[in-house]
Scaffold this motif. Structure first.
Motif, short mmCIF file in Angstrom:
data_model
loop_
_atom_site.label_atom_id
_atom_site.label_comp_id
_atom_site.label_asym_id
_atom_site.label_seq_id
_atom_site.Cartn_x
_atom_site.Cartn_y
_atom_site.Cartn_z
N GLU A 128 1.14 -1.17 0.37
CA GLU A 128 0.24 0.73 0.10
C GLU A 128 0.74 1.30 -0.01
N SER A 131 1.90 1.65 -2.97
CA SER A 131 0.78 2.18 -3.88
C SER A 131 0.01 3.63 -4.30
N LYS A 132 0.62 4.43 -3.09
CA LYS A 132 0.27 5.37 -2.75
C LYS A 132 0.91 6.65 -4.33
N GLY A 133 2.87 6.18 -4.44
CA GLY A 133 3.32 6.89 -5.40
C GLY A 133 3.93 6.05 -6.65
N CYS A 134 2.82 4.70 -7.19
CA CYS A 134 2.93 3.44 -8.17
C CYS A 134 1.82 3.44 -8.80
N GLY A 135 1.82 3.86 -9.94
CA GLY A 135 0.50 3.64 -10.90
C GLY A 135 0.52 2.09 -11.40
N LEU A 136 2.04 1.45 -10.55
CA LEU A 136 1.78 0.09 -11.70
C LEU A 136 0.76 -0.84 -10.30
N ASP A 137 -0.04 -2.16 -11.24
CA ASP A 137 -0.39 -3.03 -10.21
C ASP A 137 0.65 -3.88 -9.41
N ARG A 155 7.42 11.61 -7.19
CA ARG A 155 8.09 11.55 -8.20
C ARG A 155 10.05 11.84 -8.47
N HIS A 184 12.33 10.53 2.95
CA HIS A 184 11.00 10.96 3.82
C HIS A 184 9.78 10.72 2.65
N TRP A 185 9.52 10.85 2.05
CA TRP A 185 8.63 10.33 1.36
C TRP A 185 7.78 8.95 1.77
N ASP A 188 6.84 9.59 5.17
CA ASP A 188 5.64 10.06 5.52
C ASP A 188 4.48 9.19 4.51
N ALA A 189 4.67 9.05 3.93
CA ALA A 189 3.37 7.49 2.65
C ALA A 189 3.39 6.64 4.41
#
Lengths: 201, 997
Positions: A128, A131-137, A155, A184-185, A188-189
């Motif tokens: 999860e 998935s917050k930052g990655c568009g792949l399944d 990013r 840090h991303w 945070d996620a």
């Protein structure tokens, strides 16, 4: 090549070792210890090239997009139709071995041990977080252990490797200069699930 | 605890054991868990909840859900305040604070209601008609109008909450968790498909939450509980309550927003407030239900006029009577169910006013059983009461529904329920590209031909009956799963008792005005658009519905015409004597309901808004208090001010150190590309303008890269490490552009070339030392490294050790001083940096930033890509034509041969100001006269300009028309509102040091 000089990991400035715990958490993060990394580019249709790489590392060259061979710390990761990442133990002279085995076979070999930061991510909710930052399944039935992919996370571009393990565990390879942002991303996620920092090993 | 005078003793899905305290307009009220703000206000007898947008008319609660146009409140306080929140969708929590909008000084007495009295002066299009003169005054009018007609106030402070994004994938997305949606999710989930079921409400169930029917022999509530438990038990099913699917984009990509913690009195700090779901579904089932339409009659906006279904929902789901005595005004039978539900809840039903003649169906029979008076063939023509319905008048409706006749009958009531039929909620379907088809029988739009993998079930396709919705939902879910490869026998649909037989509805779009009563007939309550406005627009010649929408504002705003659009369409069609179907419809655009910007931003806000790249030495720069400048995503030290030192002083000190002793700069950000293979020189010959075949091993060369048009886009030094091995450097900002440029050519044109590229920018940390003492310093630290001019000449490269670290040393530089670029493994960057500083102390080593670097390179006339080039500059413009080979082709060469480039071009020159202390502004325009008297033909502009401490005067580079032939000419440069005189000079102010030639 052996190292006798002070080295700084890409995340040394965060002093992660001091903050590490062994507590169970839905998500954990760590900076992996240094590893030897190299890029090899060559012609996958060239049997000599394939055999040379295989001789050098005892691992078959993965030819299917998004796959890898080997384990977490000794592996060959598919990056493109003519490009692979090799990971070996810290200090291993990967390019030297390649040079020895490939000889005159046309290829490019480049040591990039210092060019990447290696971040480990695991825990029941690790997917999860990704998935917050990655568009792949990233469903386990599709992104199976051993799968690897170069994708955008948040990013920045990362190389994502699903480790062969019982519980969800990933290694993230990111350009060294972006390691601070990515860490840090991720923290945070992961914070909404509960996140622990682990020792890298 | 104050009483809730309109709360029923029993019934509904609220928890009467617990009381929640909330404030509305400063007044304290009580409600219960399960309430919305709207239901709690109604339970407390609060009818007046807002003022309308344009006329500031008193408004009450119209609906019970997303379609509410009136009850918009400002929720919360301080930086968390959110305007324009629909009270009907706000879950009540303890301590909730809400405020009404569009009123001053108070809701009960609003000064702005003068707008209602002056409404004759505010017709549709009044902006354009009234405020256009005198010319230029619009800006003054606008401020006043905006203040009078505002839609809430935005909070002032920064948003203190967290927001998150989530990418998701599934086989079947079901939007709407009413009966059709639940049935679809069950059918798809039981087949093994990955299912997401999303619903905008806190509780999943939709219409089932207020339904009285039996399903599979159980009460609707029990069946729902069991169905949800079944779904929760399925691993591959994800339930998303409080989640609105707001946008349906290409390739079954949908945007959903989940309100994670809006309903919590004290949201935990770790939880996001909203989560944006970016969802890719292989199949979509839209079970989005239908919205009840208001009827359009005089003063249909008075508080106490409510949609019939909403009144029923308040009674059955929330245990609230919306009034004591009610009248139902309807054109269809389904609405009778609402009247009956209210009667059963103890509301006195004065009458049902039905636009249809001779209503004889099961519904009418049920109403009669309860002794409800039925006024057939009639319509409500007047509403009494201003801030509260006090009664209505009904008259006989003529056969064409174009006039009312007879004497009005006065009907006592404080609640007027109305129902003009049902509009399937097809916003998402229309966004997906699906066609909408007008169904004259049901007087609504229905889904037509689909464009994407989407199915529509239940009320969203006009099937208002529960039993039918369950059947359709099951079929749609099963089919969607089957199309994803999950086959199986068609599951049995849940069985509901059949609904009472209903006669068909009588379209009634506009109730005629009676001769005795006037009054506004509102079509769009949120934007205060009346039937008269629409008629005026048609009289003024508007024909296209999209134009009518924009002219009248019907269907705009946060509401997007959820209750008003079909009425608007029908009234315009009527006035134009056109067919509704032929008129088309306005475009449904995302978002379905407003989405906060913060949800769209998610984590991408400070400090994660933009990645910051760090070099191995970044920590030192930060500790040392460097001022940074962004270079791409890097933050490079601009200068290192000492305590009390200005930027100017710091830069001057750093420059002098390089000219007189030694300086060190972190050059790790330079792009670096490893090139290997026998065809490497061929590549270099193509991408650079100069020749590379004869570059010896161990030597470097400077090169310019041109795009196809012949314009310089990057430059750098490339070294030959071995016969077939090169190390290319690029500018810091151009690294990825160059890498992509090389790969593109290799992959599209140079398919069989024996060469490969790998970016090694991140592998190497680079410290560049520059200045007369640089060789001495390096000598102190070097091992296995011969620094003699023979072994390592200018533009040479050697490998060895520096400070014990394996290093590649390039004797190149960008300052004109003797300099070395020392490359070590990135993890050794800090070690190298510290070693250089320690060993350099005795030489007076000074770290310098990018600003000093620019001063130094400008002194010796080196160009900087991005300063001297802007995509329109050729090598010759820069005075570097000698770098273009004539014997061989290269990328950009044909571009350079264009006739257009033969005209007089701007050329790079130096500028020396008359006053040595005047530093020209970069970008300053160069003209040929001493006077500012437009128009001035521009000769060119300043590209770089600095104070040179070494030369004790200002220096500037400029691109000037025919500049090289104008050496010595005087020009003037715009400077701070005036002009600074200067003389054109060679583009080099200082010869590079002997050792750097």
């Amino acid at each position: 090549m052996s190292w006798h000089y002070p080295r700084q990991s890409p995340l040394a400035h965060l002093h992660l070792a001091v903050r590490a715990t062994t507590a169970e958490a839905p998500v954990w993060l760590c900076e992996r210890p240094p590893a030897s990394l190299a890029i090899v580019r060559g012609d996958a249709d060239d049997a000599g090239f394939r055999a040379g790489v295989e001789r050098a590392f005892g691992l078959a060259l993965p030819l299917v997009a998004g796959t890898s061979t080997g384990q977490a710390e000794r592996c060959l990761l598919w990056l493109g139709p003519d490009e692979w990442l090799i990971r070996g133990p810290d200090g291993a002279d990967l390019t030297g071995r390649l040079g020895q085995e490939l000889g005159d076979v046309l290829h490019q070999r480049v040591a990039i041990s210092d060019a990447r930061a290696l971040i480990g991510l695991g825990g029941e909710r690790a997917r999860e977080v990704l998935s917050k930052g990655c568009g792949l399944d990233l469903h386990p039935s599709l992104f199976r252990p051993g799968a690897c992919t170069q994708t955008l996370l948040g990013r920045v571009g990362v190389l994502l490797h699903a480790l062969p393990a019982d519980r969800p565990q990933f290694d993230l390879y990111v350009a060294r200069s972006y390691a601070d942002y990515l860490w840090h991303w991720l923290a945070d996620a992961a914070s909404e699930f509960g996140c622990a920092i682990r020792e890298g090993g | 605890m104050s009483s809730q005078p309109f709360r029923l003793a029993t019934g509904g899905r609220i928890d009467r054991q617990r009381a929640l305290c909330f404030r509305f307009d400063g007044q304290v009220y009580w409600g219960h868990p399960g309430d919305t703000l709207a239901s709690a206000l109604l339970a407390n007898g609060v009818r007046l909840v807002g003022r309308s947008f344009k006329y500031h008319r008193p408004r009450g609660i119209l609906a019970a859900g997303v379609e509410e146009p009136n009850a918009l409140v400002r929720l919360g306080e301080g930086a968390r305040a959110e305007p324009n929140t629909r009270a009907t969708q706000v879950e009540l929590f303890d301590g909730l604070v809400a405020e009404s909008q569009n009123r001053w000084p108070s809701l009960a007495f609003d000064a702005g209601q003068a707008g209602d009295l002056l409404s004759a002066l505010l017709p549709v299009g009044f902006y354009y008609k009234t405020f256009m003169r005198p010319k230029g005054w619009w800006e003054r009018y606008e401020r006043l109008i905006r203040q009078a007609a505002g839609m809430g106030r935005a909070p002032q402070g920064a948003d203190p909450d967290r927001y998150a994004k989530m990418h998701a994938h599934c086989d079947v997305l079901v939007v709407g968790a009413g009966p059709a949606g639940i049935a679809a999710a069950l059918a798809a989930g039981q087949r093994g498909a990955r299912v997401v079921l999303a619903d905008e409400q806190a509780e999943l169930g939709g219409g089932l939450l207020a339904a009285a029917s039996l399903i599979d022999g159980q009460s609707a509530g029990d069946w729902l509980a069991l169905a949800l438990a079944t779904l929760r038990a399925m691993d591959q099913v994800r339930l998303l309550p409080r989640t609105t699917a707001f946008g349906y984009y290409d390739h079954n990509f949908l945007g959903l927003v989940e309100r994670v913690s809006d309903h919590l009195a004290a949201p935990p700090a770790h939880l996001p407030r909203h989560r944006l779901w970016k969802l890719r579904a292989r199949q979509v089932v839209l079970a989005t239900g239908a919205l009840e339409r208001p009827l359009v009659f005089a003063d249909n906006d008075r508080p106490g006029v409510m949609l019939a279904g909403a009144a029923a929902t308040y009674a059955t789901r929330y245990g609230v009577r919306s009034g004591k005595r009610a009248v139902l005004f309807t054109n269809n039978s389904e609405a009778y169910g609402a009247a009956i539900a209210l009667a059963d809840a103890g509301v006195q039903l004065t009458a049902i006013v039905d636009a249809r003649e001779d209503v004889r169906d099961d519904w009418a029979a049920r109403a009669r059983e309860r002794g409800i008076r039925l006024l057939a063939g009639q319509a409500v023509v007047a509403v009494e009461g201003r801030r509260q319905v006090a009664g209505v008048r009904a008259m006989r409706l003529g056969p064409g529904a174009d006039q009312v006749t007879g004497l009005p009958a006065r009907l006592e009531c404080d609640l007027l329920m109305m129902s003009g039929g049902y509009s399937p909620t097809l916003h998402l379907y229309a966004q997906s590209g699906g066609r909408l088809v007008w169904d004259p029988l049901r007087a609504c739009q229905l889904p037509g031909e689909a464009r994407q993998a989407v199915h529509v079930a239940g009320a969203a396709r006009g099937s208002l009956e529960l039993a039918q919705a369950l059947v359709e939902g099951t079929a749609a879910g099963a089919q969607a799963a089957a199309e994803c490869g999950f086959a199986g026998a068609l599951p049995e649909a849940p069985q509901a008792e059949p609904a009472p037989a209903a006669a068909s509805l009588r379209p009634l779009w506009l109730v005629p005005l009676s001769q005795s009563s006037g009054g506004k007939r509102f079509v769009d309550l949120q934007n205060d658009v009346t039937a008269a406005d629409l008629m005026l627009a048609t009289r003024e010649g508007y024909r296209a519905i999209e134009h009518v929408k924009r002219y009248t504002t019907a269907g705009l705003g946060t509401d997007q015409g959820k209750t008003g659009n079909i009425n608007t369409l029908a009234i315009v069609a009527q006035k134009l004597s056109a067919d509704i179907a032929g008129l088309g419809h306005t475009t449904y655009r995302p978002p379905y309901t407003p989405v906060s910007f913060a949800a769209l931003a998610g984590q991408d806000r400070a400090p994660l808004h933009e990645p910051v790249r760090r070099t191995g030495m970044q920590g030192w720069h930060e500790e040392r208090g460097a001022e940074f400048e962004p270079v791409g995503q890097w933050r490079r030290p601009h200068h290192y001010p000492r305590p009390g030192e200005s930027m100017h002083e710091a830069v001057a000190r750093e420059c002098l150190a390089v000219r007189q002793a030694v300086g060190v700069v972190d050059a790790s950000t330079l792009g670096k590309i490893d090139i290997q293979g026998p065809d490497s020189p061929k590549v270099l010959n193509w991408v650079y303008t100069n020749a590379w075949d004869r570059l010896p091993i161990g030597r470097c060369r400077y090169g310019l890269m041109l795009n196809e048009e012949g314009m310089v886009f990057d430059d750098g030094v490339t070294a030959r490490l071995d016969q077939h091995h090169f190390h290319m450097t690029t500018t810091s900002g151009g690294a990825s552009t160059v890498m992509n440029w090389l790969e593109e050519w290799l992959q599209t044109e140079w398919l069989n070339w024996r060469v490969r590229f790998t970016s090694v920018t991140e592998q190497w940390a680079v410290a560049a030392i520059a200045g007369p003492s640089s060789r001495a310093l390096l000598k102190d630290l070097a091992e296995n490294l011969d620094l003699s001019d023979e072994a390592l000449p200018f533009m040479g490269v050697s490998e060895g050790r520096v400070a014990g670290l394996p290093a590649r040393v390039f004797r190149i530089g960008y300052t004109g001083a003797q300099s070395y670029e020392i490359n070590v493994a990135a993890s050794h960057g800090m070690a190298l940096w510290l070693a250089l500083l320690a060993a350099g102390e005795k030489y007076g080593i000074t770290p310098f930033g990018t600003e000093a670097m620019h001063v130094l390179r400008a002194e010796v006339g080196f160009i900087a890509v991005g300063h001297e080039t802007d995509g329109t500059v050729t090598p010759d413009d820069l005075g570097l034509a000698r770098l273009c080979k004539t014997s061989q082709d290269f990328l950009g060469r044909r571009g350079l041969a264009r006739p257009a480039l033969r005209a007089e071009r701007k050329q790079l020159v130096g500028l020396l100001t008359d006053h040595p202390k005047t530093v020209l502004p970069m970008g300053g325009q160069v003209i040929d006269r001493a006077e500012l008297r437009p128009p001035h033909p521009s000769l060119g502009h300043v590209t770089s300009s600095y104070w040179s401490a070494h030369l004790g005067r200002s220096i500037a580079l400029a691109l000037i028309k025919g500049g090289r032939a104008r050496q010595g000419e005087r020009v003037w440069v715009t400077n701070d509102g005036g002009l600074a005189p200067a003389t054109i000079a060679p583009a080099r102010f200082l010869a590079p040091a002997e050792a750097a030639r």
